[in-house]
Design an enzyme around this catalytic site. Structure first.
Site, short mmCIF file in Angstrom:
data_model
loop_
_atom_site.label_atom_id
_atom_site.label_comp_id
_atom_site.label_asym_id
_atom_site.label_seq_id
_atom_site.Cartn_x
_atom_site.Cartn_y
_atom_site.Cartn_z
N GLY A 149 0.84 -1.20 0.00
CA GLY A 149 0.00 0.00 0.00
C GLY A 149 0.86 1.24 0.00
O GLY A 149 2.03 1.20 0.42
N GLN A 163 2.96 9.93 1.39
CA GLN A 163 4.32 9.38 1.46
C GLN A 163 5.20 9.81 0.29
O GLN A 163 6.42 9.69 0.36
CB GLN A 163 4.27 7.85 1.53
N CYS A 191 5.86 -0.39 6.99
CA CYS A 191 5.53 0.83 6.25
C CYS A 191 6.72 1.20 5.37
O CYS A 191 7.86 1.13 5.83
CB CYS A 191 5.24 1.95 7.25
N LEU A 192 6.43 1.59 4.13
CA LEU A 192 7.53 1.95 3.22
C LEU A 192 8.28 3.19 3.71
O LEU A 192 9.41 3.42 3.30
CB LEU A 192 6.99 2.18 1.80
N HIS A 232 -4.36 1.54 7.55
CA HIS A 232 -2.99 2.05 7.68
C HIS A 232 -2.76 3.20 6.69
O HIS A 232 -2.23 4.25 7.06
CB HIS A 232 -2.02 0.88 7.44
N GLU A 233 -3.18 2.98 5.43
CA GLU A 233 -2.94 4.02 4.41
C GLU A 233 -3.79 5.26 4.68
O GLU A 233 -3.33 6.38 4.47
CB GLU A 233 -3.21 3.47 3.00
N HIS A 275 -2.21 7.63 7.06
CA HIS A 275 -1.18 8.50 6.47
C HIS A 275 -1.79 9.84 6.03
O HIS A 275 -1.14 10.88 6.14
CB HIS A 275 -0.55 7.83 5.25
NI NI Z 1 2.70 3.23 5.71
#
Ligand code: NI
Length: 170
Positions: free
Chosen positions: A46, A51, A91-92, A133-134, A137
């Site tokens: 995701g 981000q 998480c990226l 989660h996304e 953000h």
């Molecule tokens: Ni994340």
């Protein structure tokens, strides 16, 4: 399409509250295509526009093994249906760290698709976690915010050290 640089924790820009998308345009669709490319290349399941330092309410998700079930949510709104689950998240923007987080299980998410059409999806399990989660953000919230101060502090310190080492190496 282009690979976009992903902001790394604790970059303060990750704390920005994203703005509502007023109109879905070709530019939006280009951004979505680049977000998918960036997510698949990372690789991740995701990615939020936040981000990649674009503060609009857009997320992309694909939790399938074959990487062929892309979901786009523009201006997503989550309604909790029922249940709780606790799964390990990564998480990226916080590479290399995985921690269990408690979240709702079954949710209904209402959003716009790439054509600007409204739709809603009811889901649970891993896809539900990933969407939650996304969406966090977009409000400047990260999964480490659910951890204890001690744990979060440790992750922050380790990442700062890695980032320093990377800079030296380059
Ligand atoms: Ni994340």
């Amino acid at each position: 399409m282009a690979l976009l640089p992903i902001l790394q924790y604790p970059d303060p820009r990750l704390r920005t509250r994203a703005q509502t998308v007023v109109e879905v345009t070709d530019e939006t669709r280009q951004l979505v295509a680049s977000m998918f490319e960036t997510m698949y290349a990372a690789p991740g399941v995701g990615l939020s526009a936040s981000q990649v330092d674009v503060h609009q309410r857009i997320i992309v998700v694909d939790v399938s093994k074959e990487r062929n079930e892309p979901h786009v949510f523009i201006n997503p709104e989550i309604e909790i249906v029922d249940g709780m689950q606790r799964l390990e998240e990564g998480c990226l923007s916080i590479p290399g760290f995985y921690e269990a987080v408690s979240r709702a299980d079954r949710i209904r998410v209402s959003a716009m698709d790439e054509q600007g059409e409204a739709f809603s999806l009811e889901t649970d399990g891993y896809l539900s976690v990933c969407i939650q989660h996304e969406c966090d953000h977009l409000d400047g919230k990260l999964f480490v915010d659910y951890l204890s101060n001690l744990k979060r502090g440790r992750i922050r310190k380790k990442l700062a050290k890695l980032q320093r080492e990377n800079r030296v190496r380059r």
